[in-house]
Design a protein around this motif. Structure first.
Motif, PDB file in Angstrom:
ATOM      1  N   LYS A  72      10.678  37.026  16.391  1.00  0.00           N
ATOM      2  CA  LYS A  72      11.423  38.093  15.710  1.00  0.00           C
ATOM      3  C   LYS A  72      10.505  39.222  15.258  1.00  0.00           C
ATOM      4  CE  LYS A  72      14.506  34.756  13.505  1.00  0.00           C
ATOM      5  NZ  LYS A  72      15.893  34.901  13.168  1.00  0.00           N
ATOM      6  N   CYS A  73       9.238  38.965  15.131  1.00  0.00           N
ATOM      7  CA  CYS A  73       8.281  39.931  14.586  1.00  0.00           C
ATOM      8  C   CYS A  73       7.428  40.572  15.682  1.00  0.00           C
ATOM      9  CB  CYS A  73       7.325  39.251  13.606  1.00  0.00           C
ATOM     10  SG  CYS A  73       7.988  37.857  12.673  1.00  0.00           S
ATOM     11  N   HIS A  77       4.740  43.620  15.667  1.00  0.00           N
ATOM     12  CA  HIS A  77       3.431  43.221  15.135  1.00  0.00           C
ATOM     13  C   HIS A  77       2.615  42.425  16.153  1.00  0.00           C
ATOM     14  CE1 HIS A  77       4.251  44.327  10.972  1.00  0.00           C
ATOM     15  NE2 HIS A  77       5.398  43.662  11.006  1.00  0.00           N
ATOM     16  N   LEU A  91      -1.440  42.609  12.340  1.00  0.00           N
ATOM     17  CA  LEU A  91      -1.468  41.628  11.250  1.00  0.00           C
ATOM     18  C   LEU A  91      -2.717  40.741  11.263  1.00  0.00           C
ATOM     19  CD1 LEU A  91       2.260  40.450  10.934  1.00  0.00           C
ATOM     20  CD2 LEU A  91       1.057  42.253   9.680  1.00  0.00           C
ATOM     21  N   ARG A  97      -7.154  40.901   3.844  1.00  0.00           N
ATOM     22  CA  ARG A  97      -7.405  42.326   3.578  1.00  0.00           C
ATOM     23  C   ARG A  97      -6.452  42.800   2.472  1.00  0.00           C
ATOM     24  NH1 ARG A  97      -4.300  44.052   9.175  1.00  0.00           N
ATOM     25  NH2 ARG A  97      -2.299  44.529   8.178  1.00  0.00           N
ATOM     26  N   THR A  99      -3.399  44.828   0.732  1.00  0.00           N
ATOM     27  CA  THR A  99      -2.085  45.183   1.279  1.00  0.00           C
ATOM     28  C   THR A  99      -2.137  46.629   1.774  1.00  0.00           C
ATOM     29  OG1 THR A  99      -1.372  45.798  -0.947  1.00  0.00           O
ATOM     30  CG2 THR A  99      -0.769  43.604  -0.180  1.00  0.00           C
ATOM     31  N   ALA A 100      -1.326  46.912   2.784  1.00  0.00           N
ATOM     32  CA  ALA A 100      -1.205  48.275   3.324  1.00  0.00           C
ATOM     33  C   ALA A 100      -2.549  48.893   3.706  1.00  0.00           C
ATOM     34  CB  ALA A 100      -0.468  49.174   2.328  1.00  0.00           C
ATOM     35  N   SER A 101      -3.403  48.107   4.375  1.00  0.00           N
ATOM     36  CA  SER A 101      -4.734  48.643   4.678  1.00  0.00           C
ATOM     37  C   SER A 101      -5.119  48.602   6.150  1.00  0.00           C
ATOM     38  CB  SER A 101      -5.788  47.877   3.862  1.00  0.00           C
ATOM     39  OG  SER A 101      -5.857  46.544   4.324  1.00  0.00           O
ATOM     40  N   SER A 108       4.716  53.312   4.550  1.00  0.00           N
ATOM     41  CA  SER A 108       5.661  54.005   3.667  1.00  0.00           C
ATOM     42  C   SER A 108       5.013  54.102   2.286  1.00  0.00           C
ATOM     43  CB  SER A 108       6.947  53.188   3.559  1.00  0.00           C
ATOM     44  OG  SER A 108       6.685  51.983   2.860  1.00  0.00           O
ATOM     45  N   TRP A 119      -1.587  39.993   0.318  1.00  0.00           N
ATOM     46  CA  TRP A 119      -0.375  39.282   0.712  1.00  0.00           C
ATOM     47  C   TRP A 119      -0.587  37.786   0.519  1.00  0.00           C
ATOM     48  CZ3 TRP A 119       4.305  40.888   1.190  1.00  0.00           C
ATOM     49  CH2 TRP A 119       4.556  42.200   1.543  1.00  0.00           C
ATOM     50  N   LEU A 128      10.128  38.192   3.245  1.00  0.00           N
ATOM     51  CA  LEU A 128      10.813  37.854   4.499  1.00  0.00           C
ATOM     52  C   LEU A 128      12.231  37.346   4.253  1.00  0.00           C
ATOM     53  CD1 LEU A 128       8.013  36.216   6.665  1.00  0.00           C
ATOM     54  CD2 LEU A 128       8.826  38.586   6.659  1.00  0.00           C
ATOM     55  N   PHE A 141      12.048  47.697   8.972  1.00  0.00           N
ATOM     56  CA  PHE A 141      13.494  47.488   9.098  1.00  0.00           C
ATOM     57  C   PHE A 141      13.741  46.136   9.749  1.00  0.00           C
ATOM     58  CE2 PHE A 141      12.936  52.118   8.976  1.00  0.00           C
ATOM     59  CZ  PHE A 141      13.593  52.347   7.778  1.00  0.00           C
ATOM     60  N   PHE A 142      13.936  45.178   8.900  1.00  0.00           N
ATOM     61  CA  PHE A 142      14.073  43.802   9.353  1.00  0.00           C
ATOM     62  C   PHE A 142      15.072  43.136   8.415  1.00  0.00           C
ATOM     63  CE2 PHE A 142      12.426  39.342   9.096  1.00  0.00           C
ATOM     64  CZ  PHE A 142      12.746  38.987  10.399  1.00  0.00           C
ATOM     65  N   ILE A 145      14.912  36.480   7.019  1.00  0.00           N
ATOM     66  CA  ILE A 145      15.040  35.139   7.583  1.00  0.00           C
ATOM     67  C   ILE A 145      15.740  34.277   6.535  1.00  0.00           C
ATOM     68  CG2 ILE A 145      13.769  33.124   8.425  1.00  0.00           C
ATOM     69  CD1 ILE A 145      11.492  35.011   9.175  1.00  0.00           C
ATOM     70  N   LEU A 158       1.381  32.105  10.710  1.00  0.00           N
ATOM     71  CA  LEU A 158       0.596  33.312  10.443  1.00  0.00           C
ATOM     72  C   LEU A 158      -0.708  32.985   9.715  1.00  0.00           C
ATOM     73  CD1 LEU A 158       3.393  35.804   9.348  1.00  0.00           C
ATOM     74  CD2 LEU A 158       2.002  35.938  11.419  1.00  0.00           C
TER      75      LEU A 158
HETATM   76  C1  HEC Z   1      11.351  46.524  13.529  1.00  0.00           C
HETATM   77  C2  HEC Z   1       9.926  46.327  13.370  1.00  0.00           C
HETATM   78  C3  HEC Z   1       9.442  45.203  12.484  1.00  0.00           C
HETATM   79  C4  HEC Z   1       9.815  43.869  12.512  1.00  0.00           C
HETATM   80  C5  HEC Z   1      10.865  43.196  13.388  1.00  0.00           C
HETATM   81  C6  HEC Z   1       8.954  43.204  11.566  1.00  0.00           C
HETATM   82  N1  HEC Z   1       8.127  44.107  10.967  1.00  0.00           N
HETATM   83 FE1  HEC Z   1       6.702  43.690   9.564  1.00  0.00          FE
HETATM   84  N2  HEC Z   1       6.322  45.679   9.348  1.00  0.00           N
HETATM   85  C7  HEC Z   1       6.935  46.683  10.068  1.00  0.00           C
HETATM   86  C8  HEC Z   1       6.535  47.978   9.522  1.00  0.00           C
HETATM   87  C9  HEC Z   1       6.987  49.340  10.013  1.00  0.00           C
HETATM   88  C10 HEC Z   1       5.668  47.685   8.452  1.00  0.00           C
HETATM   89  C11 HEC Z   1       5.055  48.698   7.471  1.00  0.00           C
HETATM   90  C12 HEC Z   1       6.060  48.791   6.334  1.00  0.00           C
HETATM   91  C13 HEC Z   1       5.839  49.897   5.330  1.00  0.00           C
HETATM   92  O1  HEC Z   1       4.883  50.682   5.461  1.00  0.00           O
HETATM   93  O2  HEC Z   1       6.662  49.968   4.389  1.00  0.00           O
HETATM   94  C14 HEC Z   1       5.540  46.221   8.392  1.00  0.00           C
HETATM   95  C15 HEC Z   1       4.709  45.555   7.495  1.00  0.00           C
HETATM   96  C16 HEC Z   1       4.503  44.184   7.501  1.00  0.00           C
HETATM   97  C17 HEC Z   1       3.537  43.486   6.699  1.00  0.00           C
HETATM   98  C18 HEC Z   1       2.565  44.101   5.698  1.00  0.00           C
HETATM   99  C19 HEC Z   1       1.258  44.417   6.409  1.00  0.00           C
HETATM  100  C20 HEC Z   1       0.226  45.113   5.561  1.00  0.00           C
HETATM  101  O3  HEC Z   1      -0.727  45.622   6.162  1.00  0.00           O
HETATM  102  O4  HEC Z   1       0.339  45.145   4.323  1.00  0.00           O
HETATM  103  C21 HEC Z   1       3.655  42.145   6.991  1.00  0.00           C
HETATM  104  C22 HEC Z   1       2.843  41.008   6.392  1.00  0.00           C
HETATM  105  C23 HEC Z   1       4.720  42.020   7.949  1.00  0.00           C
HETATM  106  N3  HEC Z   1       5.199  43.279   8.242  1.00  0.00           N
HETATM  107  C24 HEC Z   1       5.147  40.825   8.488  1.00  0.00           C
HETATM  108  C25 HEC Z   1       6.259  40.690   9.332  1.00  0.00           C
HETATM  109  C26 HEC Z   1       6.766  39.430   9.808  1.00  0.00           C
HETATM  110  C27 HEC Z   1       6.161  38.080   9.499  1.00  0.00           C
HETATM  111  C28 HEC Z   1       7.865  39.713  10.575  1.00  0.00           C
HETATM  112  C29 HEC Z   1       8.809  38.761  11.284  1.00  0.00           C
HETATM  113  C30 HEC Z   1       9.367  37.682  10.492  1.00  0.00           C
HETATM  114  C31 HEC Z   1       8.017  41.158  10.605  1.00  0.00           C
HETATM  115  N4  HEC Z   1       7.029  41.714   9.826  1.00  0.00           N
HETATM  116  C32 HEC Z   1       8.981  41.840  11.308  1.00  0.00           C
HETATM  117  C33 HEC Z   1       7.782  46.519  11.145  1.00  0.00           C
HETATM  118  C34 HEC Z   1       8.395  45.333  11.487  1.00  0.00           C
END
Ligand code: HEC
Length: 164
Positions: A72-73, A77, A91, A97, A99-101, A108, A119, A128, A141-142, A145, A158
């Protein structure tokens, strides 16, 4: 474990391909061998963990199922450092690391200004479950789970795979 198997079978394939070349009588060019070596992934920066190294409840997770949940991710990622960002940040090393780096990724403001420094698994678990409620304004946009076992399994997956 599974990735290691994949690497292994990759190595077997290369060996078979080289053997096939040899049978054809054409010598293997040295350049080709060098290229194969250069394509090897970089050495891991942190020691890989195994399931029993993880804190409870992640040490009881089903890693195969976690891998399946990660489908799903995966479109958004990558876990391989060299693959960079997709729709979402890379990831690799995400639990070590800040967050957000992730380098070069435009987060965002909601996540960039989020006060949590790292994290932790419990934070990721909450995110999640209901991404929109946990971090309003995030660009991830997710839908979330619902199943608690699925969340445990994907986080355990992970915790191991982001450290390779
Ligand atoms: C549709 C695309 C999409 C899906 C599907 C998605 N993500 Fe993300 N994810 C993003 C985006 C875009 C960001 C950055 C969000 C922000 O800046 O607000 C993000 C950020 C993250 C981060 C933070 C990373 C950081 O550097 O701080 C993690 C952890 C993460 N996602 C895990 C997951 C996991 C685990 C799944 C599946 C269960 C998942 N994501 C599904 C698009 C997605």
């Amino acid at each position: 474990m599974t990735r290691r198997n994949m690497h292994l079978s990759g190595a077997v394939m290369i060996a078979l391909a080289l053997a096939a070349c040899g049978e054809g009588g054409s010598p293997t060019p040295a350049a080709e061998t060098t290229q194969t070596q250069a394509a090897e992934p970089p050495a891991p920066t942190v020691p890989a963990l195994t399931l029993s190294d993880l804190p409870a409840p992640y040490n009881e997770a089903d890693l195969e199922r976690g891998k399946a949940v990660f489908a799903k991710c995966r479109n958004c990622h990558s876990l391989v450092a060299a693959e960079g960002a997709r729709v979402g940040p890379n990831l690799h090393g995400v639990f070590e690391r800040p967050t957000a780096s992730a380098e070069g990724f435009r987060y965002s403001p909601a996540l960039a200004e989020w006060p949590e420094e790292t994290w932790r698994p419990d934070l990721l678990e909450q995110w999640l479950e209901k991404p929109k409620d946990f971090l309003p304004g995030s660009s991830m946009f997710f839908n979330g789970i619902d199943d608690a076992d699925d969340r445990r399994d994907v986080i355990a997956f992970l915790l191991i795979e982001t450290r390779r």
